[in-house]
Design a protein around this motif. Sequence first.
Motif, PDB file in Angstrom:
ATOM      1  N   VAL A 126       0.939  -5.393  -7.312  1.00  0.00           N
ATOM      2  CA  VAL A 126      -0.245  -4.989  -6.537  1.00  0.00           C
ATOM      3  C   VAL A 126      -0.181  -5.599  -5.129  1.00  0.00           C
ATOM      4  O   VAL A 126      -0.520  -4.942  -4.138  1.00  0.00           O
ATOM      5  N   SER A 127       0.266  -6.834  -5.042  1.00  0.00           N
ATOM      6  CA  SER A 127       0.429  -7.454  -3.717  1.00  0.00           C
ATOM      7  C   SER A 127       1.385  -6.641  -2.862  1.00  0.00           C
ATOM      8  O   SER A 127       1.138  -6.405  -1.675  1.00  0.00           O
ATOM      9  N   ARG A 128       2.480  -6.201  -3.451  1.00  0.00           N
ATOM     10  CA  ARG A 128       3.460  -5.411  -2.691  1.00  0.00           C
ATOM     11  C   ARG A 128       2.905  -4.034  -2.341  1.00  0.00           C
ATOM     12  O   ARG A 128       3.259  -3.455  -1.311  1.00  0.00           O
ATOM     13  N   ILE A 129       2.055  -3.504  -3.190  1.00  0.00           N
ATOM     14  CA  ILE A 129       1.397  -2.229  -2.861  1.00  0.00           C
ATOM     15  C   ILE A 129       0.565  -2.395  -1.595  1.00  0.00           C
ATOM     16  O   ILE A 129       0.594  -1.540  -0.698  1.00  0.00           O
ATOM     17  N   PHE A 130      -0.163  -3.498  -1.508  1.00  0.00           N
ATOM     18  CA  PHE A 130      -0.967  -3.719  -0.305  1.00  0.00           C
ATOM     19  C   PHE A 130      -0.098  -4.010   0.907  1.00  0.00           C
ATOM     20  O   PHE A 130      -0.504  -3.751   2.040  1.00  0.00           O
ATOM     21  N   GLU A 131       1.103  -4.522   0.681  1.00  0.00           N
ATOM     22  CA  GLU A 131       2.043  -4.648   1.789  1.00  0.00           C
ATOM     23  C   GLU A 131       2.420  -3.268   2.317  1.00  0.00           C
ATOM     24  O   GLU A 131       2.501  -3.046   3.539  1.00  0.00           O
ATOM     25  N   GLN A 132       2.639  -2.313   1.426  1.00  0.00           N
ATOM     26  CA  GLN A 132       2.915  -0.939   1.842  1.00  0.00           C
ATOM     27  C   GLN A 132       1.731  -0.341   2.596  1.00  0.00           C
ATOM     28  O   GLN A 132       1.900   0.329   3.622  1.00  0.00           O
ATOM     29  N   LEU A 133       0.535  -0.581   2.078  1.00  0.00           N
ATOM     30  CA  LEU A 133      -0.665  -0.081   2.751  1.00  0.00           C
ATOM     31  C   LEU A 133      -0.797  -0.705   4.141  1.00  0.00           C
ATOM     32  O   LEU A 133      -1.247  -0.045   5.090  1.00  0.00           O
ATOM     33  N   ASN A 134      -0.422  -1.973   4.250  1.00  0.00           N
ATOM     34  CA  ASN A 134      -0.447  -2.637   5.548  1.00  0.00           C
ATOM     35  C   ASN A 134       0.507  -1.976   6.530  1.00  0.00           C
ATOM     36  O   ASN A 134       0.173  -1.742   7.689  1.00  0.00           O
ATOM     37  N   ASN A 135       1.716  -1.699   6.067  1.00  0.00           N
ATOM     38  CA  ASN A 135       2.720  -1.099   6.945  1.00  0.00           C
ATOM     39  C   ASN A 135       2.290   0.265   7.458  1.00  0.00           C
ATOM     40  O   ASN A 135       2.678   0.684   8.558  1.00  0.00           O
ATOM     41  N   ALA A 136       1.481   0.952   6.663  1.00  0.00           N
ATOM     42  CA  ALA A 136       1.040   2.291   7.070  1.00  0.00           C
ATOM     43  C   ALA A 136       0.178   2.262   8.320  1.00  0.00           C
ATOM     44  O   ALA A 136       0.150   3.233   9.089  1.00  0.00           O
ATOM     45  N   TRP A 137      -0.541   1.152   8.537  1.00  0.00           N
ATOM     46  CA  TRP A 137      -1.368   1.074   9.750  1.00  0.00           C
ATOM     47  C   TRP A 137      -0.496   1.159  11.004  1.00  0.00           C
ATOM     48  O   TRP A 137      -0.936   1.662  12.049  1.00  0.00           O
TER      49      TRP A 137
END
Length: 277
Positions: free
Chosen positions: A87-98
């Motif tokens: 889940v932490s890595r999922i939010f890393e992906q979401l972060n990169n999308a910004w």
Amino acid sequence: MTDPYDPAREGAQMSFDGRMSYGDYLNLQKVLDAQHPLSDAHDEMLFIIQHQTSELWMRLAIHELTAARATLQEADRRPAFKMLARVSRIFEQLNNAWDVLRTMTPSDYTTFREALGQSSGFQSHQYRQVEFMLGNRNIALLKPHAHRPGITALLTGELAQPSLYDVALRALNQSFPLPDEVLDRALEQPHAESEAVAAAWSKVYRDPQTHWELYELAEKLVDLEDYFRRWRFNHVTTVERVIGFKRGTGGTGGISYLKRMLDVELFPELWHLRTDL
């Protein structure tokens, strides 16, 4: 001159008449047909795909958080740690999308903003479910979904279950008994910071070798919130960069609302104990 490379010579399947292909398995036609810009603006496609892919990542986060919460209630909690790390890595992906969305300038956004009507990311029921699962529970935030009974039932059902942190505290309670007001509060209410909980986690951190499983759980939770906070912060800076201090399309204060969310702590005792160690 050599012949062109033909994967079939090495056994690659090249005929899919009556067989399941990559696109069939992933149902790609539906996914790729789901983008319907409402204006002629070039950047509206970016805006749609940014939000659709974010919803897909959140769908996976919910899948992982659901399994992690269930696993933490079993005798062997260790498999949950991998799920929480994911889940932490999922939010890393979401972060990169910004970073991709920030290539859209204020001038670009104004070319299609009116087409959004009152729609807003604030209304994402999956984001609301993630927050509810992590413990940021606010009954008032069910209202934007009142027109969708199925979604309201989903979120109401989530509020009837212990949050991820509630489950972690029950695990902590097995080694360090916690007061009834921590363990038996109304589930739809958010966790209130507790000195007893802080003292229990402090004991874990002062002797991690003895309490390694709880120590690892605590750090997985901190890691998850760390990435989640970064996602919130990047959301704020992206919105400020694109629309400044205008109100959000959904009627929120825009930046003022998002900055208020930066102050929300999901696992407060785990952050505050560091000062006293």
